[in-house]
Design a protein around this motif. Sequence first.
Motif, PDB file in Angstrom:
ATOM      1  N   ILE A   1     -15.366  -2.163  47.349  1.00 25.57           N
ATOM      2  CA  ILE A   1     -14.987  -2.939  48.637  1.00 25.57           C
ATOM      3  C   ILE A   1     -16.457  -2.769  49.387  1.00 25.57           C
ATOM      4  N   HIS A   2     -17.042  -3.978  49.773  1.00 26.04           N
ATOM      5  CA  HIS A   2     -18.338  -3.978  50.537  1.00 26.04           C
ATOM      6  C   HIS A   2     -17.955  -4.655  52.042  1.00 26.04           C
ATOM      7  N   GLY A   3     -18.497  -3.960  52.977  1.00 28.69           N
ATOM      8  CA  GLY A   3     -18.495  -4.515  54.166  1.00 28.69           C
ATOM      9  C   GLY A   3     -19.326  -6.050  54.062  1.00 28.69           C
ATOM     10  N   TRP A   4     -19.159  -6.890  54.895  1.00 32.18           N
ATOM     11  CA  TRP A   4     -19.603  -8.450  54.410  1.00 32.18           C
ATOM     12  C   TRP A   4     -19.902  -9.156  55.957  1.00 32.18           C
ATOM     13  N   GLU A   5     -21.038  -9.525  56.291  1.00 33.04           N
ATOM     14  CA  GLU A   5     -21.707 -10.097  57.280  1.00 33.04           C
ATOM     15  C   GLU A   5     -22.587 -11.344  56.991  1.00 33.04           C
ATOM     16  N   PRO A   6     -21.973 -12.266  56.730  1.00 34.20           N
ATOM     17  CA  PRO A   6     -22.737 -13.484  56.374  1.00 34.20           C
ATOM     18  C   PRO A   6     -23.768 -13.743  57.838  1.00 34.20           C
ATOM     19  N   ALA A   7     -24.876 -14.535  57.545  1.00 35.36           N
ATOM     20  CA  ALA A   7     -25.813 -14.862  58.400  1.00 35.36           C
ATOM     21  C   ALA A   7     -25.092 -15.797  59.827  1.00 35.36           C
ATOM     22  N   ASP A   8     -24.295 -16.529  59.071  1.00 36.30           N
ATOM     23  CA  ASP A   8     -23.667 -17.435  60.188  1.00 36.30           C
ATOM     24  C   ASP A   8     -22.103 -17.841  59.585  1.00 36.30           C
ATOM     25  N   PRO A   9     -21.408 -17.077  60.138  1.00 38.54           N
ATOM     26  CA  PRO A   9     -20.027 -17.381  59.517  1.00 38.54           C
ATOM     27  C   PRO A   9     -19.463 -18.853  59.309  1.00 38.54           C
ATOM     28  N   LEU A  10     -20.045 -19.657  60.294  1.00 44.72           N
ATOM     29  CA  LEU A  10     -19.561 -20.813  60.442  1.00 44.72           C
ATOM     30  C   LEU A  10     -20.555 -21.972  59.521  1.00 44.72           C
ATOM     31  N   VAL A  11     -21.651 -21.397  58.912  1.00 44.86           N
ATOM     32  CA  VAL A  11     -22.257 -21.930  57.800  1.00 44.86           C
ATOM     33  C   VAL A  11     -22.907 -21.070  56.600  1.00 44.86           C
ATOM     34  N   LEU A  12     -21.595 -20.955  55.682  1.00 41.43           N
ATOM     35  CA  LEU A  12     -21.613 -20.056  54.588  1.00 41.43           C
ATOM     36  C   LEU A  12     -22.722 -20.823  53.711  1.00 41.43           C
ATOM     37  N   THR A  13     -23.607 -19.742  53.171  1.00 36.27           N
ATOM     38  CA  THR A  13     -24.432 -20.568  52.244  1.00 36.27           C
ATOM     39  C   THR A  13     -24.551 -19.694  50.837  1.00 36.27           C
ATOM     40  N   VAL A  14     -24.956 -19.928  49.894  1.00 37.74           N
ATOM     41  CA  VAL A  14     -24.976 -19.448  48.434  1.00 37.74           C
ATOM     42  C   VAL A  14     -25.520 -17.874  48.791  1.00 37.74           C
TER      43      VAL A  14
END
Length: 95
Positions: free
Chosen positions: A45-58
Amino acid sequence: MTGKGIVIREAHFPGRAPIEAYGNGGFRFADMSHRGSLMCLPSGIHGWEPADPLVLTVADFDKLLAEAGKVEILLVGMGRDLRPLPAALRAALKA
């Protein structure tokens, strides 16, 4: 003697554990709590912080894609507001 001070490490639980509860911006699992998003993979289980949660990328899913051969089911929680995944991301996840 000099101390290192606070060492911040990537949030990672190196095993599998059921999600015991979620809400208020976080999760409980393995008798621990985590504030923020999680990516639950075969490697743990990994903590996950997308660069911009409103614009998910590959690129936000690199860890998932690296373990894709071991993943049978994919659930992507989008928070309070339902919105579709971007077309390019959907195509990459299907592949």
